[in-house]
Design an enzyme around this catalytic site. Structure first.
Site, short mmCIF file in Angstrom:
data_model
loop_
_atom_site.label_atom_id
_atom_site.label_comp_id
_atom_site.label_asym_id
_atom_site.label_seq_id
_atom_site.Cartn_x
_atom_site.Cartn_y
_atom_site.Cartn_z
N ASN A 95 -7.60 44.63 -32.18
CA ASN A 95 -6.48 45.24 -31.97
C ASN A 95 -5.88 45.66 -33.39
OD1 ASN A 95 -4.00 45.76 -29.41
ND2 ASN A 95 -4.80 47.27 -30.91
N ASN B 169 2.54 54.49 -31.40
CA ASN B 169 0.92 54.59 -31.25
C ASN B 169 0.43 55.44 -32.12
OD1 ASN B 169 0.45 52.90 -28.96
ND2 ASN B 169 0.82 54.44 -27.44
N CYS C 237 3.85 46.00 -26.91
CA CYS C 237 2.43 45.88 -27.49
C CYS C 237 2.01 44.18 -27.67
CB CYS C 237 2.16 46.48 -29.01
SG CYS C 237 0.35 46.30 -29.59
N GLY C 238 1.32 43.66 -26.81
CA GLY C 238 1.33 42.48 -26.72
C GLY C 238 0.61 41.60 -27.76
N ASN C 239 -0.83 42.25 -28.44
CA ASN C 239 -1.38 41.85 -29.65
C ASN C 239 -0.56 42.05 -30.82
OD1 ASN C 239 -3.71 40.92 -28.11
ND2 ASN C 239 -4.43 43.11 -28.13
N ASN D 266 5.33 48.31 -20.12
CA ASN D 266 4.79 49.51 -20.16
C ASN D 266 3.42 49.80 -18.95
OD1 ASN D 266 2.86 47.55 -21.18
ND2 ASN D 266 2.23 48.61 -22.93
N HIS E 48 0.48 50.39 -16.47
CA HIS E 48 -0.84 49.96 -16.21
C HIS E 48 -1.48 50.38 -15.20
CE1 HIS E 48 -1.07 47.79 -20.27
NE2 HIS E 48 0.01 47.35 -20.09
N GLU F 124 -6.05 53.01 -24.10
CA GLU F 124 -4.73 52.62 -24.06
C GLU F 124 -3.94 53.98 -24.25
OE1 GLU F 124 -2.77 49.92 -26.81
OE2 GLU F 124 -4.68 48.73 -27.06
N CYS G 254 -6.33 44.88 -25.71
CA CYS G 254 -4.72 45.44 -25.39
C CYS G 254 -4.20 44.18 -24.67
CB CYS G 254 -5.07 46.65 -24.44
SG CYS G 254 -3.23 47.01 -23.77
N THR H 8 -0.89 43.70 -23.74
CA THR H 8 -0.17 43.86 -22.35
C THR H 8 -1.17 44.31 -21.39
OG1 THR H 8 0.05 46.40 -23.17
CG2 THR H 8 1.85 44.81 -23.61
N GLY H 9 -2.31 45.00 -21.72
CA GLY H 9 -3.43 45.27 -20.83
C GLY H 9 -3.80 43.98 -20.09
#
Length: 293
Positions: A13, A66, A75-77, A170, A172, A221, A230, A232-233
């Protein structure tokens, strides 16, 4: 306008990271979109901006845009790359940071093996808070969770998929698939992202369970399309799998860009923790046109 940037990636990512600790750049939506463009700009899934502390007890503010130029909550990553960036640039000597995002405070921590662990906060499963419109729908209960039917008439007449909905700051929508390699991500991802039942759009996750501690995942995303990973995904997918009774409290998530490790006790009061890589690719500077549309 000429600006300096750092290109980073976390499990594939990829991000453009901007330092605004000494002053705002004042970029427009179109300029963020230009930076993310892989032909005319630097190229990235998201643009990450480091800003000074907005309040006592907070080390930095973390702003995410984005590839389409729109600002998003989390955004986790990117959070892992954010922590690596401020450490490597000497902006902080702390191993653990408290960082303000649009959706709340997160706490990334650098580990001894060079990876970064992020306290991603508590998952939210209340559809109204995701948000997800359940009007007229009947959920399918499973474990402590539930799956919702989502009609995708544009993909195939009368077709629907079962999704678990969750928020990690966010939104999902996670569906179980037999094989992520053959899942119709490119076909159904855009339909799910823009589905009328998700008023803020949604990230579409495709989850293949290998065993109770190992899954494979692809994510389409919101505002970026399918990415190699992703964060958070991954958190939303694992948390949903745990709620459905399918996964253990710690799970390795194999994405197309690499492996993430997600841990969650299953308790509503506990945070989800994500551990994974964060790497600097290169640094540079770029001229951004002052007028873009």
């Amino acid at each position: 306008m000429q600006i300096r940037f750092t290109k980073m990636q976390g499990a594939g990512n990829d991000f453009v990271v901007l330092d605004e600790t000494q002053g705002r750049l004042g970029l427009s939506t179109a300029q963020y979109r230009f930076l993310a463009d892989r032909h005319f700009g630097v190229g990235a899934d998201q643009i990450l901006t480091v800003r000074p502390s907005p309040a006592d007890g907070i080390d930095f503010e973390y702003v995410i845009h984005n590839a389409d130029g729109g600002e998003v909550e989390q955004c986790g990553n990117g959070a892992r790359c954010f922590a690596r960036f401020v450490h490597d640039r000497g902006l902080s000597g702390k191993d653990t940071l408290r960082v303000q995002t649009k959706s709340g405070v997160i706490a990334p921590r650098l580990t001894a093996d060079g990876r970064v662990t992020v306290d991603m906060g508590r998952p939210e499963f209340d559809p109204a808070k995701v948000p997800f419109d359940t009007t007229g729908l009947t959920p399918v209960p499973q474990g402590l969770g539930q799956k919702w039917p989502l009609a995708l008439e544009e993909y195939a007449q009368g077709a629907s998929v079962l999704i678990a909905v969750a928020s990690m700051g966010n939104p999902h929508a996670v569906q179980l698939v037999d094989n992520v390699d053959t899942a119709p991500v490119a076909q159904t991802g855009p339909l799910i992202e823009h589905h009328v039942r998700f008023p803020q759009r949604v990230n579409a996750g495709y989850l293949q369970i290998v065993d109770r501690s190992h899954v494979r995942l692809r994510v389409f995303e919101r505002g970026a399309g399918e990415t190699l990973a992703c964060g958070t995904g991954a958190c939303a997918a694992v948390a949903s799998g745990i709620r459905l009774g399918l996964l253990d409290p710690e799970v390795h998530v194999d994405t197309r860009g690499g492996r993430l490790t997600i841990a969650w006790s299953g308790a509503d009061t506990d945070s989800v923790f994500m551990t994974g890589p964060a790497t600097t690719v290169f640094e540079g500077q770029i001229d951004i046109p002052d007028t873009l549309v």
